[in-house]
Design a protein around this motif. Structure first.
Motif, PDB file in Angstrom:
ATOM      1  N   ALA A 115       0.854  -1.193   0.000  1.00  0.00           N
ATOM      2  CA  ALA A 115       0.000   0.000   0.000  1.00  0.00           C
ATOM      3  C   ALA A 115       0.889   1.242   0.000  1.00  0.00           C
ATOM      4  N   THR A 116       0.380   2.309  -0.585  1.00  0.00           N
ATOM      5  CA  THR A 116       1.144   3.552  -0.674  1.00  0.00           C
ATOM      6  C   THR A 116       1.134   4.268   0.681  1.00  0.00           C
ATOM      7  N   ARG A 129       6.139   5.989  -0.773  1.00  0.00           N
ATOM      8  CA  ARG A 129       6.647   4.644  -1.059  1.00  0.00           C
ATOM      9  C   ARG A 129       5.514   3.630  -1.075  1.00  0.00           C
ATOM     10  N   LEU A 130       5.756   2.558  -1.778  1.00  0.00           N
ATOM     11  CA  LEU A 130       4.857   1.413  -1.716  1.00  0.00           C
ATOM     12  C   LEU A 130       5.424   0.483  -0.643  1.00  0.00           C
ATOM     13  N   ASP A 131       4.747   0.427   0.500  1.00  0.00           N
ATOM     14  CA  ASP A 131       5.242  -0.357   1.653  1.00  0.00           C
ATOM     15  C   ASP A 131       4.468  -1.665   1.799  1.00  0.00           C
ATOM     16  N   GLU A 132       5.093  -2.590   2.509  1.00  0.00           N
ATOM     17  CA  GLU A 132       4.386  -3.818   2.905  1.00  0.00           C
ATOM     18  C   GLU A 132       3.632  -3.496   4.201  1.00  0.00           C
ATOM     19  N   VAL A 133       2.318  -3.704   4.208  1.00  0.00           N
ATOM     20  CA  VAL A 133       1.502  -3.413   5.399  1.00  0.00           C
ATOM     21  C   VAL A 133       0.593  -4.611   5.663  1.00  0.00           C
ATOM     22  N   ASP A 134      -0.048  -4.606   6.832  1.00  0.00           N
ATOM     23  CA  ASP A 134      -0.988  -5.686   7.144  1.00  0.00           C
ATOM     24  C   ASP A 134      -2.181  -5.649   6.197  1.00  0.00           C
ATOM     25  N   ALA A 135      -2.566  -6.795   5.735  1.00  0.00           N
ATOM     26  CA  ALA A 135      -3.776  -6.867   4.916  1.00  0.00           C
ATOM     27  C   ALA A 135      -4.983  -6.601   5.804  1.00  0.00           C
ATOM     28  N   PRO A 150       0.995  19.760   6.326  1.00  0.00           N
ATOM     29  CA  PRO A 150       2.121  19.082   6.976  1.00  0.00           C
ATOM     30  C   PRO A 150       1.845  17.588   7.216  1.00  0.00           C
ATOM     31  N   VAL A 151       2.887  16.768   7.078  1.00  0.00           N
ATOM     32  CA  VAL A 151       2.778  15.330   7.338  1.00  0.00           C
ATOM     33  C   VAL A 151       3.645  15.019   8.562  1.00  0.00           C
ATOM     34  N   ASP A 152       2.998  14.754   9.697  1.00  0.00           N
ATOM     35  CA  ASP A 152       3.726  14.556  10.948  1.00  0.00           C
ATOM     36  C   ASP A 152       4.215  13.128  11.123  1.00  0.00           C
ATOM     37  N   GLU A 153       3.489  12.193  10.530  1.00  0.00           N
ATOM     38  CA  GLU A 153       3.871  10.784  10.631  1.00  0.00           C
ATOM     39  C   GLU A 153       3.447  10.098   9.336  1.00  0.00           C
ATOM     40  N   PRO A 154       4.004   8.933   9.048  1.00  0.00           N
ATOM     41  CA  PRO A 154       3.648   8.236   7.814  1.00  0.00           C
ATOM     42  C   PRO A 154       2.135   8.015   7.733  1.00  0.00           C
ATOM     43  N   VAL A 155       1.549   8.323   6.579  1.00  0.00           N
ATOM     44  CA  VAL A 155       0.101   8.155   6.417  1.00  0.00           C
ATOM     45  C   VAL A 155      -0.202   7.377   5.154  1.00  0.00           C
ATOM     46  N   ARG A 156      -1.273   6.574   5.232  1.00  0.00           N
ATOM     47  CA  ARG A 156      -1.804   5.890   4.055  1.00  0.00           C
ATOM     48  C   ARG A 156      -2.520   6.937   3.199  1.00  0.00           C
ATOM     49  N   ILE A 157      -2.459   6.757   1.883  1.00  0.00           N
ATOM     50  CA  ILE A 157      -2.986   7.798   1.005  1.00  0.00           C
ATOM     51  C   ILE A 157      -3.747   7.187  -0.176  1.00  0.00           C
ATOM     52  N   GLY A 158      -4.547   8.026  -0.833  1.00  0.00           N
ATOM     53  CA  GLY A 158      -5.334   7.590  -1.989  1.00  0.00           C
ATOM     54  C   GLY A 158      -6.803   7.447  -1.629  1.00  0.00           C
ATOM     55  N   HIS A 159      -7.676   8.025  -2.449  1.00  0.00           N
ATOM     56  CA  HIS A 159      -9.108   7.961  -2.119  1.00  0.00           C
ATOM     57  C   HIS A 159      -9.976   7.696  -3.345  1.00  0.00           C
ATOM     58  N   GLU A 160      -9.357   7.289  -4.440  1.00  0.00           N
ATOM     59  CA  GLU A 160     -10.123   6.988  -5.661  1.00  0.00           C
ATOM     60  C   GLU A 160      -9.735   5.590  -6.106  1.00  0.00           C
ATOM     61  N   PHE A 161     -10.689   4.676  -6.128  1.00  0.00           N
ATOM     62  CA  PHE A 161     -10.362   3.332  -6.598  1.00  0.00           C
ATOM     63  C   PHE A 161     -11.596   2.570  -7.073  1.00  0.00           C
ATOM     64  N   VAL A 162     -11.329   1.598  -7.928  1.00  0.00           N
ATOM     65  CA  VAL A 162     -12.334   0.612  -8.323  1.00  0.00           C
ATOM     66  C   VAL A 162     -11.714  -0.760  -8.061  1.00  0.00           C
ATOM     67  N   ASP A 177       3.485  -0.113  -8.459  1.00  0.00           N
ATOM     68  CA  ASP A 177       4.832  -0.014  -7.861  1.00  0.00           C
ATOM     69  C   ASP A 177       5.609   1.194  -8.378  1.00  0.00           C
ATOM     70  N   ARG A 178       5.070   1.893  -9.357  1.00  0.00           N
ATOM     71  CA  ARG A 178       5.691   3.155  -9.789  1.00  0.00           C
ATOM     72  C   ARG A 178       4.899   4.372  -9.288  1.00  0.00           C
TER      73      ARG A 178
END
Lengths: 348, 348
Positions: free
Chosen positions: B3-4, B13-19, B50-62, B327-328
């Motif tokens: 997930a980004t 970054r594209l990180d490995e996170v819990d499913a 401002p980004v204070d800590e790492p955050v998950r991002i993205g709000h448009e998907f199918v 991944d890009r």
């Protein structure tokens, strides 16, 4: 002839002035039957808008056509007419789009027209009316004495309340809150009712105005103001606020009260002439609040509203709680200034 | 799963996170088929927010429904679904009124829901979807590869342009000016065309965006900005300005440009997320300018827009001029940031 002249702040008199003459072939001269005093007349009266020299005043009147210019085709001497509070040609691109207040040939009573000829104020015996075909709306017959007051409201106050409701977009079955219990706010209650609003909340602290608001269609009264008042409106209206809020005051405080009385996705119709009102758009964005209105294009509405007035279906003339002869115009201003009258009618 | 994650400004970054797992019986888990990058994602990316800590991002998907909670009744694993950019129950008083962005149970991707469970961002492999029945719209069948891009626009960008047009009140035969040539502005052109606008003026200085604006239905292009741009719009549109102006930027300058591009009595639909925008109400009052819009209640519009998209009558997916594998994702942000891409689609 006699006409009202504001000499300086709080010095208002009925003076002897030159009777108007036809200046252009599109003019008419109207003998005023009844006029009235507007909340906006109080600003120069109170000196909030400075008065540098004596000015003619008054912009709401009904009367009888006395003379018409050679190219006037829709009016005949003897016709009873309603004058909107601005004159307009009713044919330009902007009049065609219903924005008669922005007419390219338009103007306001008591100032010069675009040809440089003086235009009379409405609180006098006679008025030269520019663009008479475009400006004046004749009634199908001579009205009764009692109907005159009803028709006089069509020159400004009732269509202005109606403009608030139309600009907000009031729909049948909707919820409406009205900010302001002056004659315009009360007219807005009546307009919302006429457009089919299901629940109307009027915000008023004065018993006589609350009574008239109920008579005009208000279901609930909220006496509180500001954030407290807005919270009361939200509580009454499903905990979310009003679909439509009609802002009929024009201060920063009243606009805020309107904003927080609206539900998310709600629309505010505003006709209170704004004095130093700033809107914070980010505060509107998240809640999807819309804002529309402005100076009411009364001419656009008169023909739509006239049938209901003539039929007696609505009685907007109830806003007049004081009627004086024109020679007591100074008393009329005093009563409005001291808020002992909601709205004063002046008869001739 | 991958997930980004935005670690800090410009470090994405594209990180490995819990499913994600189902947390509530109203949840679904969706396997993302395509996601995209929004102009609003650039604010934290650029450090303006401002980004204070790492955050998950993205709000448009199918994507494809993978699992559903026990009380989910309208979705089945395997369904292809469109996710609006906010989740909502689609049943509360505010959803009923079409303001899904103000849903009492709603929220945004990448943050916690109101029950305190984390919600995934949209730029990842899997997303836990709260209020799945209310939030997701399933297509009647599995879409083709090419149709995926079209459907993805329904998660935000096209309904946001549509919201500008609907909020302004665009009517058949009307004149429209669009401020902003980003993906939302271009979508607003398409939305205005779809609603029957007769003449559309797009304001753009970039040749590729001008071309797309014309493809979407713009009749004229104005390259100037500010008062000069507004004057050009007025000149093109009968000398008076546009009936409806769609403001798709969100700065004080763009709002002024919109104000002066509108004719008296005109309406502005605004969807550009406002940053320190103040409106001077007295300046609107005399010209009867209305303003409505805000954060687009996309869920309210998807079902209205879906048939035209599925039929190929409109092709809003043309806003995607860069498609990259997930991944890009960092390259995708860079391209949007440097404005070498109008809008980037991320495929999985």
């Amino acid at each position: 002839m006699r006409a009202t002249v504001l000499h300086t702040s709080r010095d208002i008199r009925l003076d002897e002035v030159d009777a108007p003459q036809l200046q252009l072939d599109t003019d008419a001269v109207v003998r005023v039957v009844a006029s009235c005093i507007c909340g906006s007349d109080l600003w120069p009266y109170r000196g909030i808008n400075p008065v540098d020299e004596p000015v003619r005043i008054g912009h709401e009147f009904v009367g009888i056509v006395e003379q018409v210019g050679s190219s006037v085709s829709t009016l005949t001497p003897g016709d009873f007419v309603i004058a909107p509070f601005t004159f307009s040609d009713n044919t330009c691109l902007l009049c065609e789009r219903g924005v008669h207040t922005s007419c390219v040939n338009g103007g306001i009573w008591g100032r010069d027209d675009k040809q440089g000829h003086a235009v009379d104020g409405g609180q006098g015996e006679l008025v030269r009316v520019p663009w008479a075909d475009g400006t004046l709306v004749a009634t199908p017959s001579q009205p009764s004495q009692e109907m005159v007051a009803q028709l006089l409201t069509l020159s400004d106050v009732f269509p202005t309340g109606h403009h608030a409701a139309v600009s907000a977009g009031v729909t049948p079955g909707s919820t409406v809150a009205v900010v302001g219990d002056g004659a315009v706010g009360l007219s807005a209650v009546l307009a919302a009712k006429r457009l089919g609003a299901a629940r109307i909340v009027a915000m008023s602290r004065h018993e006589d105005r609350q009574r008239l608001a109920r008579q005009f269609g208000a279901d609930e009264i909220v006496a509180e103001r500001g954030t407290e008042g807005a919270a009361a409106v939200r509580e009454i209206l499903d905990g979310i606020g009003a679909d439509f809020v009609l802002e009929c005051v024009g201060t920063g405080d009243s606009m805020k009260q309107a904003m927080f009385s609206a539900r998310p996705g709600g629309r505010i119709g505003y006709v209170g002439v704004p004095h130093d009102v700033q809107i914070n758009v980010p505060a509107m964005f998240g809640r999807n609040i819309g804002l529309a209105g402005g100076v009411a294009p009364v001419r656009h509405y008169i023909e739509q509203l006239l049938p209901d007035v003539l039929a007696g279906t609505i009685t907007p003339g109830s806003v007049f709680d004081l009627t004086l002869p024109l020679d007591r115009v100074a008393d009329g201003y005093r009563a409005m200034d001291e808020r002992t009258a909601i709205k004063t009618m002046l008869t001739l």
